[in-house]
Design an enzyme around this catalytic site. Structure first.
Site, short mmCIF file in Angstrom:
data_model
loop_
_atom_site.label_atom_id
_atom_site.label_comp_id
_atom_site.label_asym_id
_atom_site.label_seq_id
_atom_site.Cartn_x
_atom_site.Cartn_y
_atom_site.Cartn_z
N HIS A 187 -2.44 -4.83 2.20
CA HIS A 187 -3.78 -4.64 2.78
C HIS A 187 -3.82 -4.39 4.29
O HIS A 187 -4.82 -3.93 4.80
CB HIS A 187 -4.63 -5.86 2.42
CG HIS A 187 -6.12 -5.71 2.62
ND1 HIS A 187 -6.82 -4.58 2.28
CD2 HIS A 187 -7.04 -6.60 3.10
CE1 HIS A 187 -8.11 -4.77 2.54
NE2 HIS A 187 -8.27 -5.99 3.04
N HIS A 227 -1.14 4.57 -0.58
CA HIS A 227 -2.17 5.47 -0.03
C HIS A 227 -1.81 6.95 -0.12
O HIS A 227 -1.87 7.67 0.87
CB HIS A 227 -2.49 5.09 1.42
CG HIS A 227 -3.47 3.95 1.52
ND1 HIS A 227 -4.72 3.98 0.94
CD2 HIS A 227 -3.36 2.73 2.11
CE1 HIS A 227 -5.35 2.84 1.19
NE2 HIS A 227 -4.54 2.06 1.88
N ASP A 248 0.82 -1.22 0.00
CA ASP A 248 0.00 0.00 0.00
C ASP A 248 0.86 1.27 0.00
O ASP A 248 1.85 1.36 0.73
CB ASP A 248 -0.89 0.04 1.25
CG ASP A 248 -1.89 -1.09 1.32
OD1 ASP A 248 -1.60 -2.18 0.79
OD2 ASP A 248 -2.95 -0.90 1.94
N HIS A 252 -3.72 -8.24 -3.58
CA HIS A 252 -3.81 -7.20 -2.56
C HIS A 252 -4.25 -7.76 -1.21
O HIS A 252 -3.64 -7.48 -0.18
CB HIS A 252 -4.77 -6.09 -2.98
CG HIS A 252 -4.87 -5.01 -1.95
ND1 HIS A 252 -3.85 -4.13 -1.71
CD2 HIS A 252 -5.85 -4.71 -1.05
CE1 HIS A 252 -4.19 -3.33 -0.71
NE2 HIS A 252 -5.40 -3.66 -0.30
N ASN A 293 -8.32 -2.80 -2.83
CA ASN A 293 -9.73 -2.54 -2.51
C ASN A 293 -10.07 -1.05 -2.59
O ASN A 293 -11.24 -0.69 -2.72
CB ASN A 293 -10.10 -3.11 -1.14
CG ASN A 293 -9.33 -2.50 -0.01
OD1 ASN A 293 -8.09 -2.50 -0.01
ND2 ASN A 293 -10.02 -1.96 0.99
N HIS A 294 -9.06 -0.17 -2.57
CA HIS A 294 -9.33 1.27 -2.71
C HIS A 294 -9.38 1.73 -4.17
O HIS A 294 -9.74 2.89 -4.41
CB HIS A 294 -8.31 2.09 -1.91
CG HIS A 294 -8.60 2.09 -0.44
ND1 HIS A 294 -9.21 3.14 0.21
CD2 HIS A 294 -8.40 1.14 0.50
CE1 HIS A 294 -9.37 2.84 1.49
NE2 HIS A 294 -8.87 1.62 1.69
N ASP A 336 -3.91 -0.20 -3.68
CA ASP A 336 -4.13 0.87 -2.70
C ASP A 336 -3.16 2.03 -2.91
O ASP A 336 -2.35 2.37 -2.05
CB ASP A 336 -4.09 0.33 -1.26
CG ASP A 336 -5.42 -0.31 -0.87
OD1 ASP A 336 -6.23 -0.59 -1.77
OD2 ASP A 336 -5.64 -0.54 0.34
#
EC number: 3.1.3.16
Length: 312
Positions: free
Chosen positions: A254, A72, A70, A179, A130-131, A98
């Site tokens: 994740h 982000h 990730d 992920h 998932n994002h 992500d």
């Protein structure tokens, strides 16, 4: 001169976009616009989408390769990862999803990643997290960043690209990367090839689980997930899957892990998380996993920044 179609991009224009992104490390306070204009960003989305669809949903990759978890929207940390591992194309990369939400610079982050995907399509790979899903990034920051800096229309163009991202990768037939994690609906890796794109992420089923599930040492078999989505899976399910598919390791992201990476199930699964000081609320390190030609795995660590004491 040949007309640039939707599925291609002028190389000089692409290089200029990458140069501007690498120059734009820390925006000045009050800077509204990114270093790119909306039509350039739209072009990154359209061209990358074509490439994602041309490549399989289950990527078949070869070592050596560097794997990141990730990000982000922590753009300065993404640049630190490239400084550690080598800027493309000096190393091959696989990112586990992500890219957006929560951090301050989701747009810079995703634009640089898409630009590198377009420039080095056979050396640089992005999986879906998932994002990378409209219903999630509508809430956790990416929609607001797109709307504030550009337009809601641009957010929708990103959604079209995200809906075409591949969802898993296999490295030299031995390391499965995704992920989130395993699914009760997944017995054979080949099933992943049957997931049709473009697609939104459903609330349940194989695609949902690949992006949402988590390992749990307290579970045997399948358990409830505190996220309210998908499942948790025990060490037994990891071992069972690897034996059945003749693989050695599952590599996923994740979850925030303190050292940036964490093994599970007798080193049969590893979690990689690449955003140090996640959200400014955690003291975690970030990590990148390097897989060499013999499939030996080593880790490069981004240490968390020293916390400044609030009170002297």
């Amino acid at each position: 001169m040949a007309q640039q179609g939707q599925g291609s991009m002028d190389p000089a224009a692409l290089d200029d976009i990458i140069r501007r992104l690498l120059d734009y490390r820390n925006p000045k306070p009050g800077t509204k616009q990114a270093m790119l204009n909306e039509s350039e960003i739209r072009q990154l989305c359209i061209v990358s989408r074509e490439i994602f669809l041309q490549q399989p949903n289950l990527l078949e990759l070869e070592a050596p390769i560097k794997i990141c978890g990730d990000i982000h929207g922590q753009y300065s940390d993404l640049l630190r990862l490239f400084e550690y591992g080598g800027f493309p194309p000096t190393a091959n990369y696989l990112f586990l999803g992500d890219y957006v939400d929560r951090g301050k610079q989701s747009l810079e982050t995703i634009c640089l990643l898409l630009a590198y995907k377009i420039k080095y399509p056979e050396n640089f790979f992005l999986l879906r997290g998932n994002h990378e899903c409209a219903s999630i990034n509508r809430i956790y920051g990416f929609y607001d960043e797109c709307k504030r800096r550009f337009s809601v229309r641009l957010w929708k163009v990103f959604t079209d690209s995200f809906n075409c991202l591949p969802v898993a990768a296999v490295i030299d037939d031995k390391i499965l990367c995704m992920h989130g994690g395993l699914s009760p609906d997944l017995t054979n890796v080949e099933q992943i090839k049957n997931i049709k794109r473009p697609t939104d992420v459903p609330d349940s089923g194989l695609l949902c689980d690949l992006l949402w599930s988590d390992p749990s040492k307290d579970v045997k078999g399948w358990g409830m997930n505190d996220r309210g989505v998908s499942y948790t899976f025990g060490p037994d399910k990891v071992a069972e899957f690897l034996i059945k598919n003749d693989m050695d390791l599952i590599c996923r992201a994740h979850q925030v892990v303190e050292d940036g990476y964490e093994f599970f199930a007798d080193r049969q699964l590893v979690t990689i998380f690449s955003a140090p000081n996640y959200c400014g609320e955690f003291d975690n390190a970030g990590a990148m996993m390097s897989v060499d030609e013999s499939l030996m795995c080593s880790f490069q660590i981004l240490k968390p920044a020293d916390r400044k004491p609030r009170f002297l």
